[in-house]
Design a protein around this motif. Sequence first.
Motif, PDB file in Angstrom:
ATOM      1  N   UNK A  43      10.609 -18.266  -0.916  1.00 52.70           N
ATOM      2  CA  UNK A  43      10.950 -18.086  -2.324  1.00 52.70           C
ATOM      3  C   UNK A  43      10.255 -19.138  -3.182  1.00 52.70           C
ATOM      4  N   UNK A 168      22.072 -28.908  20.479  1.00 50.75           N
ATOM      5  CA  UNK A 168      20.754 -28.276  20.459  1.00 50.75           C
ATOM      6  C   UNK A 168      20.621 -27.226  21.565  1.00 50.75           C
TER       7      UNK A 168
ATOM      8  N   UNK B 239      19.156 -31.214   0.162  1.00 48.81           N
ATOM      9  CA  UNK B 239      19.991 -30.100   0.565  1.00 48.81           C
ATOM     10  C   UNK B 239      19.851 -28.871  -0.342  1.00 48.81           C
ATOM     11  N   UNK B 242      17.199 -26.819   0.835  1.00 43.44           N
ATOM     12  CA  UNK B 242      17.567 -26.093   2.069  1.00 43.44           C
ATOM     13  C   UNK B 242      18.264 -24.784   1.708  1.00 43.44           C
ATOM     14  N   UNK B 246      13.578 -23.427   0.229  1.00 41.79           N
ATOM     15  CA  UNK B 246      12.284 -24.072  -0.034  1.00 41.79           C
ATOM     16  C   UNK B 246      12.042 -25.143   1.022  1.00 41.79           C
ATOM     17  N   UNK B 247      11.071 -24.869   1.893  1.00 38.66           N
ATOM     18  CA  UNK B 247      10.846 -25.759   3.032  1.00 38.66           C
ATOM     19  C   UNK B 247       9.430 -26.302   3.070  1.00 38.66           C
ATOM     20  N   UNK B 249       6.382 -26.701   5.165  1.00 41.85           N
ATOM     21  CA  UNK B 249       5.941 -25.901   6.303  1.00 41.85           C
ATOM     22  C   UNK B 249       4.811 -26.573   7.074  1.00 41.85           C
ATOM     23  N   UNK B 263      13.665 -29.136   7.148  1.00 41.27           N
ATOM     24  CA  UNK B 263      14.263 -28.336   8.228  1.00 41.27           C
ATOM     25  C   UNK B 263      13.235 -27.779   9.206  1.00 41.27           C
ATOM     26  N   UNK B 264      12.192 -27.146   8.661  1.00 45.27           N
ATOM     27  CA  UNK B 264      11.212 -26.518   9.548  1.00 45.27           C
ATOM     28  C   UNK B 264      10.303 -27.520  10.219  1.00 45.27           C
ATOM     29  N   UNK B 268      16.657 -33.119  12.117  1.00 47.17           N
ATOM     30  CA  UNK B 268      17.903 -32.949  12.859  1.00 47.17           C
ATOM     31  C   UNK B 268      19.115 -33.372  12.024  1.00 47.17           C
ATOM     32  N   UNK B 270      20.964 -31.506  10.253  1.00 51.27           N
ATOM     33  CA  UNK B 270      22.102 -30.588  10.415  1.00 51.27           C
ATOM     34  C   UNK B 270      22.955 -30.863  11.649  1.00 51.27           C
ATOM     35  N   UNK B 313      12.336 -27.294  15.555  1.00 53.40           N
ATOM     36  CA  UNK B 313      13.763 -27.044  15.476  1.00 53.40           C
ATOM     37  C   UNK B 313      14.378 -26.853  16.852  1.00 53.40           C
TER      38      UNK B 313
END
Lengths: 220, 360
Positions: A43, A168, B239, B242, B246-247, B249, B263-264, B268, B270, B313
């Motif tokens: 997005x 994990x 956050x 997240x 929007x990551x 990459x 995240x991608x 860690x 999360x 991940x």
Amino acid sequence: MTTERKRTYIWEFPVRLTHWVNFFVIIFLSVTGLYIGGPFIHPTSDQSFTMGWMRFIHLVAGYTLLMMVIIRVYWAFAGNKYANWRVFLPLTGRQRHDLGDATKYYLFVSKKPPYAAGHTMCAGIAYFALFLLFLFQIFSGFALFSYNSPGLVHEILGGWLTSLMNIQAIRFWHHLVMYFIWVIALVHVYLAVWLDSVEGNGLMGSIFGGYKFITGKEWE
Amino acid sequence: MGEASGSIYDSLRKKGVSRRDFMKFCSLMAATLALPVGGAAKIAEALEKAQKPTLVWLEFQDCAGNTESFLRASDPTVAQIVLDLLSVNYHETIMAPAGKQAEKSLADTVKNQKGKYLVVVEGAIPLKDGGVYCTVGGRAAIDIAREVCGNALATIAMGACAWDGGIPAAAPNPTGAVGVKDAVKGITLINLPGCPANVVNLTGTVVHYLTFGSLPLTDSMGRPLFAYGRRIHDDCERRAHYDAGRYVREWGDEGHRKGWCLYQMGCKGPETFKNCPAQRWNQGTSWPVEAGHGCIGCASPHFWDTMTPFYKRLENVPGFGVEATADKFGAGLAAATAAGLIVHRIARAAKKKSSEEEGK
Ligand code: HEM
Ligand code: HEM
Ligand code: SF4
Ligand code: SF4
């Protein structure tokens, strides 16, 4: 053997309900789960809430799956003999014999299709395996979710798993088991279409309407 | 070093720390410990009266990273306060005495202040082959730990290694390394995992003890809740990215420059519980995620085994080569199944045809 067919009520409403709700829920869980694991939508808008919605849908679908499993387990005790828990396990000599017959037919060793009023033994075992995979997805899914919102409910539904497996590893298996479910589903649909065509007993229709057209060949 | 004299506050004033700086420190501690309103005043009151506790610092299988963290308090006044809270009687890396003399000051502390001193342990303790893989002054780490921790008022395991063996205990754990909790049973122990642990949390633990006379509340893994009660991901400033999807990459891509979620890139956050986003590092300057690098989960159990790969991940499917991610493996499995079914369908058709011919 008679060619006369008796219209018989096999799949009661709860069986059909859980089957089709599960069907859609697995699709939703797989699509949103794949997004959660590797966000494939990019997005650009400032107003987007893509991951938020994906997780929301995944969770609603997850709770739905849990409800369906509960209903189906209840029906394994309360429903008719075709829905009973015994049909999922090769408990009797008859069932084990049936299992051999069906396997031979699938492998082209025998030409006798595995007629059955309810599930064939092969199918029963596959559904049992599927059911265990659903349970694992539920426990591991709620274990993952217990990190987002700890609390008694999530602890009972799966949080306890975090003391047996590291988080994990849970995530990894939660991801992988989705593919195992796909494999069983693919084979299942293939066999349903095939057996419907050879047995001509309305197998495909039965999971919608509940009725099969039984001849003397079924083991009833 | 030596015997404590006067209250902590008195000794700070003597060293030129202003009342204002002292109160600032008390507020920082009240915030760290998440105390209700009036917490800072309570801490100040306690430190005005309290004597310095004696502390010994043991290093076993370690990299001195926690010592670094302890000494790297960048703001000089706070660093002074931290060092002044404690009367450090033994610390191999920073103490003046060496050799026999140093070992004597440790032995004296254990003897003369039995049951009254605090111990910080840094590093894992190897148990294999009688503990020969880590010795100090000819004694095995396990013997020293048993004696020194066993006679202490309380032990603070600082860092991942002292907690659960950390990096020395990573698979295949050649020396049989374990953390204090598994090496010495039945002691009063508080764990501050992390690689390294944050000095703010060590100070918070000591201040809590001085103020309330007890160690802070801990979770099921023996970590103080004030520092390990909240998830990184829930307090992270990235956050919103997240949730929005929007990551980052790729390192250095547009998202990375704009500060999107990591995240991608294997963050860690999360799955990690620690107060890094709130307390940050180096006196609140920054923390890894703010600096553009994902959290590696260093405060999680056995993080070197469980939180790797740090930049992905999920781990790969073992036994299927370096490229076998769960997705590739799963897609392969599904494709193989579909192919199998197609072959079966063709075989069915062939079979049907041949049996029709037979029937003629
Ligand atoms: C009650 C049932 C379920 C719940 C509560 C649940 C919950 C979750 C949660 C919270 C996550 C996010 C993990 C993260 O933080 O990364 C997740 C991920 C995922 N879920 Fe589920 N799930 C459930 C069932 C399922 C089922 C039945 C499937 C597949 C058929 C599935 C497939 C996935 C996948 C592929 C991921 C991504 C895993 C990853 O790479 O992180 N889930 N699930
Ligand atoms: C086009 C899609 C599908 C069709 C036409 C279909 C058809 C059927 C039929 C005819 C039965 C009764 C079979 C018997 O006599 O043993 C059945 C049962 C079942 N199917 Fe499906 N199916 C489909 C998709 C799925 C999917 C995607 C899943 C799960 C991943 C699934 C899981 C099950 C289970 C667990 C049962 C046992 C029902 C019970 O006893 O509760 N099906 N299906
Ligand atoms: S950067 Fe890490 S901790 Fe922060 S929101 Fe993203 S995944 Fe969570
Ligand atoms: S951000 Fe994560 S890896 Fe970094 S210090 Fe904090 S807990 Fe450890």
